[in-house]
Write a protein that holds these residues in place. Structure first.
Motif, PDB file in Angstrom:
ATOM      1  N   CYS A 291      -4.025   3.420  -6.951  1.00  0.00           N
ATOM      2  CA  CYS A 291      -4.334   3.326  -5.670  1.00  0.00           C
ATOM      3  C   CYS A 291      -5.221   2.998  -5.149  1.00  0.00           C
ATOM      4  O   CYS A 291      -5.505   2.166  -4.363  1.00  0.00           O
ATOM      5  CB  CYS A 291      -4.089   4.915  -4.984  1.00  0.00           C
ATOM      6  SG  CYS A 291      -2.540   5.513  -5.241  1.00  0.00           S
TER       7      CYS A 291
ATOM      8  N   THR B  60       2.727   2.078  -3.477  1.00  0.00           N
ATOM      9  CA  THR B  60       1.668   2.694  -4.485  1.00  0.00           C
ATOM     10  C   THR B  60       1.299   3.990  -3.946  1.00  0.00           C
ATOM     11  O   THR B  60       1.158   4.870  -4.980  1.00  0.00           O
ATOM     12  CB  THR B  60       0.895   1.837  -4.757  1.00  0.00           C
ATOM     13  OG1 THR B  60       1.243   0.580  -5.248  1.00  0.00           O
ATOM     14  CG2 THR B  60      -0.108   2.375  -5.823  1.00  0.00           C
ATOM     15  N   GLY B  61       0.966   3.984  -2.830  1.00  0.00           N
ATOM     16  CA  GLY B  61       0.196   5.293  -2.172  1.00  0.00           C
ATOM     17  C   GLY B  61       1.187   6.391  -2.369  1.00  0.00           C
ATOM     18  O   GLY B  61       0.601   7.293  -2.798  1.00  0.00           O
TER      19      GLY B  61
ATOM     20  N   GLY C 249       0.789  -1.302  -0.056  1.00  0.00           N
ATOM     21  CA  GLY C 249       0.013  -0.039   0.004  1.00  0.00           C
ATOM     22  C   GLY C 249       0.913   1.203  -0.163  1.00  0.00           C
ATOM     23  O   GLY C 249       0.408   2.123  -0.881  1.00  0.00           O
TER      24      GLY C 249
ATOM     25  N   THR D 206      -3.723   4.131   1.490  1.00  0.00           N
ATOM     26  CA  THR D 206      -3.120   4.372   0.227  1.00  0.00           C
ATOM     27  C   THR D 206      -4.338   5.173  -0.807  1.00  0.00           C
ATOM     28  O   THR D 206      -3.722   6.092  -1.314  1.00  0.00           O
ATOM     29  CB  THR D 206      -3.297   2.903  -0.266  1.00  0.00           C
ATOM     30  OG1 THR D 206      -2.497   2.163   0.406  1.00  0.00           O
ATOM     31  CG2 THR D 206      -2.881   2.756  -1.968  1.00  0.00           C
ATOM     32  N   THR D 207      -5.741   4.985  -0.390  1.00  0.00           N
ATOM     33  CA  THR D 207      -6.398   6.104  -1.350  1.00  0.00           C
ATOM     34  C   THR D 207      -6.418   7.370  -0.627  1.00  0.00           C
ATOM     35  O   THR D 207      -6.373   8.384  -1.236  1.00  0.00           O
ATOM     36  CB  THR D 207      -7.893   5.367  -1.137  1.00  0.00           C
ATOM     37  OG1 THR D 207      -7.685   4.134  -1.731  1.00  0.00           O
ATOM     38  CG2 THR D 207      -8.850   6.349  -1.834  1.00  0.00           C
TER      39      THR D 207
ATOM     40  N   THR E  22       3.225   7.230  -6.206  1.00  0.00           N
ATOM     41  CA  THR E  22       2.483   7.679  -7.235  1.00  0.00           C
ATOM     42  C   THR E  22       2.193   9.158  -7.198  1.00  0.00           C
ATOM     43  O   THR E  22       1.662   9.897  -8.013  1.00  0.00           O
ATOM     44  CB  THR E  22       1.031   7.036  -7.592  1.00  0.00           C
ATOM     45  OG1 THR E  22       0.361   7.167  -6.491  1.00  0.00           O
ATOM     46  CG2 THR E  22       1.081   5.530  -7.816  1.00  0.00           C
TER      47      THR E  22
ATOM     48  N   SER F 216      -6.148  -0.685  -2.915  1.00  0.00           N
ATOM     49  CA  SER F 216      -7.168  -0.489  -1.685  1.00  0.00           C
ATOM     50  C   SER F 216      -8.378  -1.565  -2.038  1.00  0.00           C
ATOM     51  O   SER F 216      -8.717  -2.305  -1.200  1.00  0.00           O
ATOM     52  CB  SER F 216      -7.883   0.934  -1.645  1.00  0.00           C
ATOM     53  OG  SER F 216      -7.077   1.668  -1.318  1.00  0.00           O
TER      54      SER F 216
ATOM     55  N   GLY G  24      -2.626   8.656  -1.424  1.00  0.00           N
ATOM     56  CA  GLY G  24      -2.420   8.438  -2.762  1.00  0.00           C
ATOM     57  C   GLY G  24      -3.089   9.446  -3.748  1.00  0.00           C
ATOM     58  O   GLY G  24      -2.774   9.499  -5.001  1.00  0.00           O
ATOM     59  N   THR G  25      -4.178   9.816  -3.632  1.00  0.00           N
ATOM     60  CA  THR G  25      -5.127  10.504  -4.233  1.00  0.00           C
ATOM     61  C   THR G  25      -4.669  12.108  -4.285  1.00  0.00           C
ATOM     62  O   THR G  25      -5.356  12.903  -5.030  1.00  0.00           O
ATOM     63  CB  THR G  25      -6.596  10.429  -4.077  1.00  0.00           C
ATOM     64  OG1 THR G  25      -6.975  10.497  -2.779  1.00  0.00           O
ATOM     65  CG2 THR G  25      -7.048   9.079  -4.545  1.00  0.00           C
TER      66      THR G  25
END
Lengths: 93, 93, 93, 93, 93, 93, 93, 93, 93, 93, 93, 93, 93, 93
Positions: C69, B19-20, B16, C18-19, B23, C73, C22-23
């Motif tokens: 991401c 990638t988290g 996690g 992660t979300t 990116t 998840s 990561g966003t």
């Protein structure tokens, strides 16, 4: 936690962190180089051959640092001498 | 916590995080490259072919670093040699 | 804490982080790209077709990193191989 | 702390953090896009139709990343497979 | 600390943090949008109708992310399914 | 530490942090909006009516996020459902 | 540490932090607003009446967020419901 | 550590931190305001009366937030209700 | 954890961190150098020989610092004197 | 550690931190004010009397926040009521 | 962990960190110097001899700080007096 | 660790930190002031007397905050009342 | 860990950190100075003698701070009075 | 760890940190001052005498803060009153 597990965990963690953080710098650097290339092309379209060639050489240099990180990660996951040592030790036991 | 669980947790966490966080850099770099491409297009509409081509090559280079991170995450979740080792060990026991 | 719980907690925590983090990068990058598109449109309204098309291709590239991401998840919540393994193990016991 | 409590706490914490931090990026990005739209409108009032349309498409793209975060939070609070599993396990016991 | 207390504490802490930090982004974004609106009005007073309308639509979009955070906080304080579960469990005991 | 004390401490801590940090964003945003309003007035004194009106609407929107934080703090200090529950429980015991 | 002491310590700590950090934002925001007012006055001395009036309304709005923090601190030191509860409990014992 | 010592330590620590960090914001804000005043005076020496008056009103507003912090510190050192309570309790014992 | 494992773990962790973080600086520096080279080429296409030569010398200097980091990592993984010492010690035992 | 030592250590630590960090803000603010004064003098040498006077008033205001920090440190080292209390208590024992 | 291991681990960790972080500063500084050299060459091609010479002297000065870090790392790995002392002690025992 | 040692360690640590970090602010502020003085001299060489005089007064003000930090450090090392108290106590024992 | 080992570890760690972090500042400062020298040379090639001389004096001043750090590191590794004391003590024992 | 060792370790650590971090500020400040001096020389070569003199006075002021840090480090290593006290105590024992 036996020794094998500790080394496995350390390898997993560092493989991820090295690539995860180590590619930030190259990514931002490439973004900057590409962005300047684009505004240079808009300003001087006649020099597009020189600009494109210099851009690609530069991107290759920057990409090399990202590849160092990826190589370290791959070595730690698939060709880790410390892991091999403890596996050999465990079998020989 | 037995060894299998520790390795599973480490793999989940690092998959996690890699990638988290990994990116972020490419995303910002691509945003910058796209933004400059747009202002270059507005400034020099005649060079749109060269600009668009250089932009796509650059985006591909930057995306490659994001893909390194995603690949590491996928390897850690679905093709993790350390996990396979402990599973094999558990079965062989 | 038994092994199943530890893996569940790790999956929940990492799915969210992660979300959640990561966003950020993609969001800021898209905001920048859209902002530049708007000022480019104001500067050169005649090139609106090219600008809009390049903007949408660029947004798709940037969105792809956000989707990596989100995919990680979703895999961790709904298709987690480590969770499946411990569930299978618990049933087989 | 029994297993059910641990999973509940992890879900609460991550649901809040994912939305709390994950909406910062989109909010700032939308603020930037709206700000540029307004200054573009002031500069080129004649292109208001194109600018407004591009702005709304862009805001929708950015908002999508905020919605990913909100969706993860909602899944963790109201449709959490790990929580459902431990509840089912507790009832079946 | 019994289970009920742990869940109560986690809910209180996360309710505060989600709103406390999650509204920073929207607040700054709205401040930026309003500031640009004001300088656009000073630059082009004739377009005040379009500028004001676009500003309000944009503020509504940004405010929506602040409201997501507030909604999560309210759910955690007044409609928390995990809290309801442990209360029901305690009564049923 | 009994349960009542833990909940009281968590409520005190979060009430302070939510307001203390959550008002930073709005304060900075309002400062920016007011500053731009002043420089817009200096640039275009004739549009002072529109500028002032838009400024006040904008400040109200931004202030709303500060008020969300203050409301959460007040709820946690004076209308805390978790605290009420443990008080009711203690009396009923 | 008995319960009374824990609550006293938490109240002292949070009272200080809320005011100490929560006044940073307003202070910086007011400094920015005053600074812009001064440069606006230098640029357009004739509009000094409007500028001064708008400045004072804006400063009042910003100061309000600093006052929220100070109010929370004062409530925690001199009108803390949790402290009153434990004092009442200690006397009633 | 008895209760009296804990409260004394907390009061000392927070008194220092509140003033030490809480005066950073006002100091920077005043520095900005003074700096702008000086450059405004250089630009428009004729408006020196208005500029100086507005500067002093603004500095007073900003200084007020520094004084909130100093007041909290002084209350915690010399008029701390929690300290008075434990002293009274110790004497009454 | 026996001594061999501790040294292995330390070597793995530091090998990854040294390369992962140590290549950020060079990557950003090379990105900046390439970007300036491109805008210089657009501004003065006639000096492209001198610019390209200076760029390559500069990139080599910057790359050298990245290589220092990579060398340290390689030494720690494949030619670590401390690891060799404990291996020799273990065999000699 | 007896109570006297704990209070002494807390006083030493906070005395240093309050002055060490609390003087950063004023120092930077004064540096900014002095710098602007110098560039204003270079721009408008005729207004040197007004500029110098305003600078000194401003520096005095900013210095006041540094002095608040120094006063807190001095009180904690040489006139600390908590320290005096424990000394009195120790003698009276 | 015996003493030898502790010293080995400390040497490994610090050798990596010193080079990994210590080369960031020089790398960024060299990147800046090279970038300015390139834009100076584009602006004044006739002064290329002086510019190139000054650039190389400057790069050497900056590189020297990177070399200090690398030297410390090499001393810690291959000529560490503390390690030599414990080895000598172990043999003499 | 006896009391004397704890106080000695705290004094050493804080003496170093207060001077080490507390001189950063003044150093940067003086650097800024000197830099502006130099560019002002280049812009208006005729006002060099006024500029130099104002610079020195300003540097003295900024240096005063660095001296506060140094004074606190010197008091903590050579005239520490808490250290003197424990020494006196140890002798009197 | 005996005393000798603790002091050895502390010396190794601090020797690395002092040089590793302490050379960042000088490196960046020298990079800035060299960069400005280069752009000054491009702007005013006739003053190259004065510029080069001033640059070298300035670089020497900045390098001196890097050398302070290197000297501290060297003293800690090769002339550490605390290490000498414990060695002398160990021999004399 | 006996008292002597603790004080030795604290002195080593703080001596390194004070110089390592405390010289960052002065280094950056001197770099800025030198950089501005160089661009001022390029702009106004005739004032080189005044500029150089002011630069050297300013560098001396800034260097003084770096020297405060170095002095503290030297005192802690070679003239530490706390260390002398424990040595005297150990001998007298």
């Amino acid at each position: 936690m036996d020794n094998m597990t500790i080394i496995a965990v350390a390898s997993i963690v560092i493989a991820g962190i090295t690539t995860g953080f180590g590619t930030m710098g190259p990514a931002l650097a490439e973004g900057k180089a590409v962005a300047t290339a684009l505004s240079s092309l808009a300003q001087q379209p006649d020099a597009s051959a020189t600009i494109t060639r210099t851009l690609f050489v530069g991107l290759a240099m920057v990409e090399s640092t990202a590849i160092y990180c990826f190589v370290i990660s791959m070595i730690l996951i698939f060709a880790n001498p410390f892991w091999n040592h403890v596996i050999a030790q465990a079998i020989g036991k």
